[in-house]
Design a protein around this motif. Structure first.
Motif, PDB file in Angstrom:
ATOM      1  N   UNK A 177       0.813  -1.220   0.000  1.00 40.05           N
ATOM      2  CA  UNK A 177       0.000   0.000   0.000  1.00 40.05           C
ATOM      3  C   UNK A 177       0.842   1.264   0.000  1.00 40.05           C
ATOM      4  N   UNK A 178       2.151   1.104   0.154  1.00 44.69           N
ATOM      5  CA  UNK A 178       3.010   2.276   0.202  1.00 44.69           C
ATOM      6  C   UNK A 178       3.162   2.875  -1.184  1.00 44.69           C
ATOM      7  N   UNK A 179       2.963   4.174  -1.277  1.00 44.33           N
ATOM      8  CA  UNK A 179       3.072   4.873  -2.551  1.00 44.33           C
ATOM      9  C   UNK A 179       4.473   5.460  -2.706  1.00 44.33           C
ATOM     10  N   UNK A 180       4.861   5.632  -3.948  1.00 42.18           N
ATOM     11  CA  UNK A 180       6.171   6.222  -4.220  1.00 42.18           C
ATOM     12  C   UNK A 180       6.161   7.691  -3.822  1.00 42.18           C
ATOM     13  N   UNK A 181       7.197   8.180  -3.161  1.00 44.52           N
ATOM     14  CA  UNK A 181       7.210   9.591  -2.730  1.00 44.52           C
ATOM     15  C   UNK A 181       7.317  10.530  -3.919  1.00 44.52           C
ATOM     16  N   UNK A 211       3.565  18.294   5.930  1.00 42.87           N
ATOM     17  CA  UNK A 211       3.515  16.832   6.018  1.00 42.87           C
ATOM     18  C   UNK A 211       2.999  16.220   4.719  1.00 42.87           C
ATOM     19  N   UNK A 212       3.271  14.907   4.546  1.00 36.90           N
ATOM     20  CA  UNK A 212       2.876  14.243   3.310  1.00 36.90           C
ATOM     21  C   UNK A 212       1.368  14.215   3.134  1.00 36.90           C
ATOM     22  N   UNK A 213       0.639  14.062   4.250  1.00 36.56           N
ATOM     23  CA  UNK A 213      -0.809  13.970   4.118  1.00 36.56           C
ATOM     24  C   UNK A 213      -1.488  15.324   4.149  1.00 36.56           C
ATOM     25  N   UNK A 214      -0.718  16.382   4.260  1.00 35.23           N
ATOM     26  CA  UNK A 214      -1.309  17.706   4.219  1.00 35.23           C
ATOM     27  C   UNK A 214      -1.823  18.201   5.539  1.00 35.23           C
ATOM     28  N   UNK A 215      -1.627  17.452   6.644  1.00 40.96           N
ATOM     29  CA  UNK A 215      -2.130  17.871   7.941  1.00 40.96           C
ATOM     30  C   UNK A 215      -1.076  18.688   8.670  1.00 40.96           C
ATOM     31  N   UNK A 216      -1.487  19.632   9.467  1.00 40.45           N
ATOM     32  CA  UNK A 216      -0.526  20.367  10.303  1.00 40.45           C
ATOM     33  C   UNK A 216      -0.034  19.471  11.425  1.00 40.45           C
ATOM     34  N   UNK A 222       0.092   3.900   6.595  1.00 36.41           N
ATOM     35  CA  UNK A 222      -1.177   4.260   7.221  1.00 36.41           C
ATOM     36  C   UNK A 222      -1.721   5.567   6.655  1.00 36.41           C
ATOM     37  N   UNK A 223      -0.853   6.541   6.345  1.00 36.58           N
ATOM     38  CA  UNK A 223      -1.332   7.793   5.760  1.00 36.58           C
ATOM     39  C   UNK A 223      -1.934   7.562   4.375  1.00 36.58           C
ATOM     40  N   UNK A 224      -1.305   6.703   3.596  1.00 37.08           N
ATOM     41  CA  UNK A 224      -1.835   6.433   2.264  1.00 37.08           C
ATOM     42  C   UNK A 224      -3.122   5.634   2.309  1.00 37.08           C
ATOM     43  N   UNK A 225      -3.322   4.873   3.389  1.00 38.61           N
ATOM     44  CA  UNK A 225      -4.536   4.058   3.504  1.00 38.61           C
ATOM     45  C   UNK A 225      -5.671   4.843   4.134  1.00 38.61           C
ATOM     46  N   UNK A 226      -5.380   5.600   5.173  1.00 43.49           N
ATOM     47  CA  UNK A 226      -6.398   6.373   5.895  1.00 43.49           C
ATOM     48  C   UNK A 226      -6.071   7.847   5.767  1.00 43.49           C
ATOM     49  N   UNK A 227      -6.402   8.491   4.664  1.00 48.98           N
ATOM     50  CA  UNK A 227      -6.006   9.891   4.476  1.00 48.98           C
ATOM     51  C   UNK A 227      -6.748  10.861   5.360  1.00 48.98           C
TER      52      UNK A 227
END
Length: 972
Positions: free
Chosen positions: A675-679, A689-694, A722-727
């Motif tokens: 499930x890991x995406x390429x950076x 942060x990668x998921x856009x959260x502060x 986990x970030x890529x799975x639960x955005x």
């Protein structure tokens, strides 16, 4: 107000302030006021607040609505309906739970637990092996639950292969299922609390291969209550197999086994009861499927019939103490029948039961002593128990031989543990002590694995947690099995002393040695020596009288020697005759027993617990709604006692506040790294942060500042997955003041904690990712196969073209060579023909045509001579002129020449030719005689061999014209 575990930190589970008690009471009343909605709560973690009263009310509402299964965090609560519910266990229900993608969306069911274990084995999440522990009191439905689990696995893990060997042995799934009725017939009995109570412990390993197909199984048994063969409490029955034989045998079998109708047997009480388990045909059919042939079955049932006859052997006191006891008048016939079925002399049987053999002294002198009446009955019971226990062990070995396989065949297993439930009778002896001890060990496994270990793990991983109090039964286990002083150790010590045991003295020793433990006591109102143990399910009083003798489990060696001298084939197999073995039995009897009943049972139970600790456990708590085993009756006090004893309320509290799923970083990445995406490199990657959260989000998460400082290399990769799975959430540490129940996932120091919903989401995403990758692989593979096929087709075309070209050239040159030879031969022949024709024209003036034969052709032949057929040899003088004549349009000479050319064919009978007589007249070489030739040709396999030659008429006549015609020499 600060909250921990989803509950206000000020709350104390033991002592609460007055205000808190009032607020909690209001919450309980508010929750219980919704009676119409309580039966819809399929998980007790949804009960708010979680108390014994609210959990009991929820279970009662669901039981009233005919809903008998409820989730309780990590375990499943099953309330016995005491009536058949066929739709609840149908094949369609099995398929529904096996085919669903999300088990959480279906209602709680025993099939749901079975499917979860099956998927865990398939997903290879360590530990791979699974165990289902079915616990509960006697009559709570453990045996039925185990049946349903085995039926489910035999259905979903069935293989398509047909077993090899004997045609009487069925498929592995059928054999595994058929082991149930056989084991229940020989190991279950009707007790005061249950009509089908298991009198032995059973652990079944269902072994699967890498394709998740059921390939084999093994059965491990514990502590058969063989005492039931010779003693049954009032209103109880013996093992089911005896009643099945007495009710289901045919007249021929009754005559063979000496079981006439109407005969009363002392060891067959309450035979008038009709139970569902009294199905002799089902037991015999199952034994046949397991590979036990008909003759062996008859031999086995004949020996069991002997045990019933032994029960009717009663002895009378002798007139003199030195004389052996005699059989009563009505018991002599039973002794003769038993000896005849045993195939031993009746005198040897009676002597073995009434006379004891003693070996003493260094010279090993043998003495015989007459036994009193009580000892004679004890020896009789001991003989029956030894035979039945050996038969049971042999039967288990036969079943294992039919369903087991080598370890190389299977890769993982699912274990089903079905043990006797907690028991408390008016008279409890060594059997009840061992049974309740086994239940204590299982309860300790639940406490140690879930209630205690999980909370300690939460604290070690950095999760904000306050311990939930739970009932710990470690003190009770220390009383039973602890060191240096415990009940088991004192019993074993009494057995090693090799003296006659005194129950009063043993009771005194227990009081002195175990006085510091509050879990053991004494019932002062009983006259008999006893001791009381406070178990997790209640206090039980045990009788000390006869407990030491049962712990020794002595078997007189002369009884074993009697069985070894039997001529019965099955007894010879069960008790093989061996001089070395018989000597060892005699020696073992003269020395103190080393291995006792409690020692063997403790060792086997510890081995079982070692297996359970290496697997992923799943708990099914069976609840008995009432003591009378009646349908639609829910006794609150009885159910509440069971809930408090097994710790259901505490388990619900921990499950609702914690995380039921925990997985190490390595195992998590091994399974979900797909499930890991390429950076992606962006300009703001260093500040955002990668998921856009502060750093601090509004849903209660905050960044873990010390995660990387602790040196865990997998922490960042786990977070990326986990970030890529639960955005929508940030899978990091909990923010202060937020309850654990509000977080779907938590990354600890070495493990990932998550809820069932998060695990389901991860599994769904993983299945989708694997599907996409599989589709990509399939596309690449199909493209490769297409290209390979096109390349092979092109190569084959080139090869075929080259081969065809080579073959065509070869055939062309071969034909060209043949044509050249034919042309050369033809030109040579044509040249010779022209030369000979020229010479013939020059030499025939005034000479007869047939000069060489001495017969001249006269123009003045008579009509009779002209009508004669032309002889075959007449054309020979015309050679080679005869060949020249062939170029003419027709005539006698041509016919004769053709016949001469076909002479070889005529000799081999290939063709036949007839010539039509020429018309009368003068024969001349210039004017050829008119005539015709008719050919009769047989069919030939050659191409165009049957084509009719060209026969068009010719207007050119005369010999000169033949010589001048150079266009065509042959017309056909």
């Amino acid at each position: 107000m600060e909250q921990v575990n989803g509950v206000e930190a000020k709350e104390n589970p033991v002592v609460r302030p007055v205000d808190d008690n009032r607020s909690l009471g209001k919450e309980i009343e508010s929750f219980l006021s919704r009676d119409q909605q309580l039966h819809l709560l399929d998980d007790l973690t949804k009960v708010n607040p979680v108390t014994s009263r609210t959990v009991l009310k929820c279970l009662q509402a669901r039981y009233t609505a005919d809903t008998f299964y409820t989730n309780a965090g990590c375990s499943l609560v099953a309330v016995n309906p005491f009536r058949p519910v066929p739709p609840l266990y149908s094949q369609e229900m099995m398929k529904e739970y096996h085919a669903t993608a999300r088990l959480q969306e279906l209602k709680p069911h025993v099939f749901g637990v079975a499917e979860e274990t099956y998927r865990n084995v398939e997903s290879q999440i360590p530990p791979v092996n699974q165990s289902i522990i079915v616990s509960g009191e006697s009559g709570a439905g453990k045996t039925w639950t185990s049946r349903c689990l085995m039926k489910f696995y035999a259905t979903v893990a069935a293989s398509t292969t047909v077993p090899k060997g004997s045609i009487t042995v069925e498929r592995i799934e059928r054999r595994v299922l058929d082991s149930n009725p056989v084991m229940e017939a020989f190991g279950n009995a009707c007790t005061l609390r249950n009509s089908n109570s298991s009198r032995f412990g059973k652990y079944i390993q269902l072994q699967l291969n890498r394709s998740q197909l059921l390939t084999s199984a093994t059965i491990q048994t514990f502590l058969l209550e063989k005492t039931r063969v010779a003693y049954q409490a009032p209103q109880e029955r013996n093992f089911h197999i005896f009643y099945q034989m007495a009710k289901g045998a045919t007249q021929e079998e009754r005559q063979e086994w000496s079981l006439p109708e109407g005969t009363k047997f002392s060891w067959l009480p309450n035979s008038e009861k009709t139970l569902e388990e009294d199905c002799f045909d089902v037991t015999r059919e199952a034994m046949s499927h397991l590979g036990i042939n008909h003759s062996t079955q008859n031999n086995l049932f004949k020996i069991l019939a002997v045990l019933l006859h032994l029960g009717n052997l009663h002895f009378s006191e002798p007139e003199e103490e030195s004389q052996p006891c005699q059989l009563e008048d009505g018991a002599k016939d039973f002794a003769e029948t038993a000896s005849r079925l045993f195939q031993v002399p009746v005198e040897d049987l009676v002597e073995t039961l009434t006379i004891r053999t003693i070996t003493a002294g260094r010279q090993r002198q043998v003495f015989q002593k007459a036994c009193p009446k009580g000892e004679c009955e004890t020896r009789r019971d001991c003989l029956a128990k030894a035979i039945y226990a050996t038969i049971f062990d042999w039967l288990v070995a036969v079943i294992n031989g039919s369903i087991s396989a080598e370890p190389s065949v299977w890769s993982s297993f699912i274990g089903l543990l079905d043990v006797y439930g907690f028991e408390s009778f008016p008279d409890n002896r060594l059997e009840q002590l061992c049974i309740n001890y086994a239940n204590e060990k299982l309860q300790q496994h639940f406490v140690g694995h879930f209630l205690k270990a999980q909370q300690e793990e939460y604290t070690a991983e950095g999760l904000p947690w306050s311990f939930v109090n739970y009932p710990d039964n470690q003190r009770c286990l220390d009383v039973i099995e602890g060191t240096p002083a415990s009940i088991f150790s004192l019993l074993n010590e009494e057995c090693r002393l090799n003296r006659s045991s005194d129950a009063r003295q043993l009771q005194t020793r227990m009081e002195l040695a175990l006085s510091d433990n509050p879990c053991v006591g004494q019932d002062r109102f009983r006259k008999e020596p006893n001791f009381v143990i406070s178990h997790y399910a209640g206090s039980v009083c045990y009788q000390l009288e006869g407990m030491v003798e049962k712990n020794k489990d002595p078997v007189p060696p002369e009884l074993i020697l009697l069985l070894r001298r039997s001529q019965d084939p099955l007894l010879q197999k069960l008790f093989p005759l061996s001089q070395k073995a018989s000597n060892s039995d005699v020696k073992a009897q003269t020395k103190p027993g080393v291995i006792t009943v409690v020692s063997k049972f403790k060792g086997s139970l510890e081995q079982l617990m070692g297996i359970l600790y290496t697997t992923t456990p799943h708990y099914i708590r069976c609840i008995k709604p009432n003591t009378d085993c009646r349908a639609a009756v829910f006794q609150k006090d009885e159910v509440l006692r069971q809930l408090e004893a097994c710790g259901i309320v505490e388990a619900v509290n921990i499950s609702s506040a914690g995380f039921p799923i925990r997985m190490s970083f390595g195992s998590f990445l091994e399974r979900y790294s797909v499930l890991k995406k390429s950076p992606r490199r962006t300009s703001g990657a260093s500040t955002r942060p990668e998921n856009g959260f502060p750093p601090v989000t509004g849903n209660g998460w905050r960044v873990a500042p010390s995660a990387e400082e602790e040196g865990c290399p997998f922490h960042r990769m786990v977070q990326e997955v986990l970030r890529s799975t639960c955005p929508i959430t940030s899978p990091l540490e909990l923010a202060e003041g937020k309850p654990c129940a509000a977080a779907p996932v938590f990354c600890g120091k070495t493990k990932v904690f998550m809820t069932n919903s998060t695990l389901g989401l991860l599994e769904a995403r993983r299945a989708g990712a694997l599907s996409q990758k599989a589709f990509c692989i399939q596309c690449c593979w199909r493209r490769f196969k297409r290209r390979k096929l096109a390349k092979e087709s092109c190569s084959a075309t080139v090869i075929q073209s080259a081969v065809r070209s080579w073959l065509a050239r070869k055939r062309f040159w071969r034909l060209r060579k043949a044509v050249a030879k034919i042309q050369k031969a033809w030109r040579k022949w044509k040249a010779k023909l022209e030369v000979l024709a020229a010479e013939e024209l020059d030499d025939t003036d005034g000479k007869p045509l047939l000069a060489s034969s001495g017969a001249a052709v006269s123009t003045s032949r008579t009509r009779r001579e002209r009508e004669k057929p032309w002889p075959l040899g007449a054309t020979l003088p015309f050679w080679p002129l005869g060949l020249a004549l062939l170029s003419g349009p027709g005539g006698l000479q041509r016919e004769a020449a053709l016949l001469t050319c076909l002479r070889a064919l005529q000799k081999k009978d290939w063709r036949k030719a007839e010539s039509k007589p020429a018309l009368p007249g003068v024969t001349s070489i210039r004017a050829l005689p008119q005539g015709s030739i008719r050919f009769h040709c047989r069919r030939s396999p050659l191409l165009y061999a049957n084509t009719r030659p060209h026969t068009h008429g010719s207007t050119v006549t005369g010999f000169n014209q033949i010589l001048l015609d150079r266009r065509e020499l042959l017309s056909a």
